[in-house]
Design a protein around this motif. Structure first.
Motif, short mmCIF file in Angstrom:
data_model
loop_
_atom_site.label_atom_id
_atom_site.label_comp_id
_atom_site.label_asym_id
_atom_site.label_seq_id
_atom_site.Cartn_x
_atom_site.Cartn_y
_atom_site.Cartn_z
N ALA A 1 0.88 -1.17 0.00
CA ALA A 1 0.00 0.00 0.00
C ALA A 1 0.91 1.22 0.00
CB ALA A 1 -0.89 0.00 1.24
N TYR A 2 0.50 2.23 -0.73
CA TYR A 2 1.32 3.43 -0.86
C TYR A 2 0.51 4.67 -0.49
CZ TYR A 2 4.67 0.66 -3.67
OH TYR A 2 5.58 -0.28 -4.10
N LYS A 3 1.18 5.68 -0.04
CA LYS A 3 0.56 6.98 0.25
C LYS A 3 0.29 7.67 -1.09
CE LYS A 3 1.51 11.30 2.73
NZ LYS A 3 2.63 12.19 3.08
N THR A 4 -0.94 8.15 -1.27
CA THR A 4 -1.28 8.86 -2.50
C THR A 4 -1.97 10.18 -2.11
OG1 THR A 4 -3.61 8.20 -2.85
CG2 THR A 4 -1.90 6.57 -3.43
N PRO A 5 -2.14 11.11 -3.05
CA PRO A 5 -2.81 12.38 -2.70
C PRO A 5 -4.23 12.17 -2.17
CG PRO A 5 -1.73 12.53 -4.84
CD PRO A 5 -1.63 11.10 -4.44
N GLU A 6 -4.83 11.00 -2.53
CA GLU A 6 -6.20 10.74 -2.05
C GLU A 6 -6.19 9.95 -0.73
OE1 GLU A 6 -7.00 8.98 -6.22
OE2 GLU A 6 -8.99 9.38 -5.35
#
Ligand SMILES: CCC[C@H](NCc1c(COP(=O)(O)O)cnc(C)c1O)C(=O)O
Length: 306
Positions: free
Chosen positions: A43-48
């Motif tokens: 899992a990655y950090k995204t703007p959403e």
């Protein structure tokens, strides 16, 4: 610190339990005979917000692995996908690595203990670059293993099975003991198969080549690379690759959930191309990292917000 000595919660057989009490008995069938199936998911950090990369494909592969071994899983894909999102949220992880595992319980220890309970657990934890942060830019040194990758009728290679990783451990241990960063395994006919935990690609005269799926894992990152290369207009071909073709390639790289896109600097002390990360590898890597970080709308469908 042992993986067992962490704080947090783990999804186990349908509910979140405290990390340190997510235990199994020493007479658990899978612990003795290696029939368990697992996934590596990121899992990655995204703007959403935090998003799991290709959650559906990983969950489908997990259930297919269990099906291949006739393990009756008590949960469907939707339940397992929701559980993976729940584990990330419950542990308040922004970017992380998830490990779903399905194993055979402890009721009997006969070889094919058909009536044993099939258990499912999902853990998640922060895990940076599997082969090291600098490896992503500098590349790694790889050694062709003295161990051969699975024969398709010895191990059912569409399944990601725990017991198969003895082959991977032996290969990786041998390579790292000799001072290399990772092992490359050949198939039973001597052609390049994959790394101990990664798929492999080579670049020659502007075309990307990768082994077909005969002996290697049907990697989800591999599939993403093929899609990205096509979208970038870079020709891709699946073909049988020999180790000396890799020696003479312009570029080479590994792909995998843990390894992400890791350039290969040399194989068996033969420098590949200039020995630095090649331009096509860099282009694939940058597009991949933009995709997982939610910065490229073309690949938004690969992301599931938790
Ligand atoms: C310790 C590594 C376990 C796991 N290895 C993944 C893996 C891959 C790449 O597959 P995918 O792109 O679907 O991840 C290829 N081949 C093997 C033998 C693997 O173990 C991972 O999480 O990357």
């Amino acid at each position: 610190m042992s993986m067992a000595d962490r704080d947090g919660s783990i999804w186990m057989d349908g509910k979140l339990v405290d990390w340190r009490s997510a235990n199994v008995h020493v007479l658990t069938h899978s612990l003795h005979y290696g029939m368990a199936v697992f996934e590596g998911v990121r899992a990655y950090k995204t703007p959403e917000g935090t998003a799991i990369f290709r959650l559906q494909e990983h969950t489908r592969r997990l259930l297919n692995s269990a099906k291949i071994f006739q393990m009756k899983v008590g949960y469907d894909a939707d339940t397992l996908m929701a559980a993976q999102c729940e584990v990330v949220r419950a542990n308040k992880l922004e970017s992380c690595y998830l490990r779903p595992l399905i194993w055979v319980g402890s009721e009997k220890l006969g070889i094919s203990a058909r009536d044993n309970t099939i258990h499912t657990a999902i853990a998640a934890w922060s895990w940076g670059a599997y082969l090291g942060e600098e490896a992503l830019a500098q590349g790694i040194r790889v050694k062709t293993s003295s161990f051969t990758r699975h024969h398709v009728n010895v191990s059912l290679v569409r399944a990601k099975a725990s017991g198969y990783y003895i082959n991977s451990i032996l290969a990786n241990q041998e390579a790292t003991a000799l001072g290399y960063d990772e092992a490359l395994l050949l198939d039973t006919e001597g052609y390049v198969s994959e790394g101990s935990g990664e798929n492999v690609f080579v670049v020659r005269d502007g075309t990307i080549y990768t082994p077909d799926l005969a002996s290697c894992l049907d990697g989800i990152t591999r599939n993403s690379v093929l899609q990205i290369a096509t979208d970038l207009g870079i020709p891709v071909r699946e073909k049988r690759i020999t180790r000396d073709e890799m020696y003479c390639a312009d570029e080479a790289f590994f792909s995998g959930t843990a390894a992400e896109i890791t350039p290969i600097r040399s194989l068996d002390d033969r420098e590949i191309g200039s020995g630095a990360r090649g331009p096509i590898t860099k282009q694939i890597q940058e597009t991949f990292f933009a995709a997982v970080a939610g910065k490229n709308p073309k690949y938004r469908h690969w992301l599931t917000l938790v």
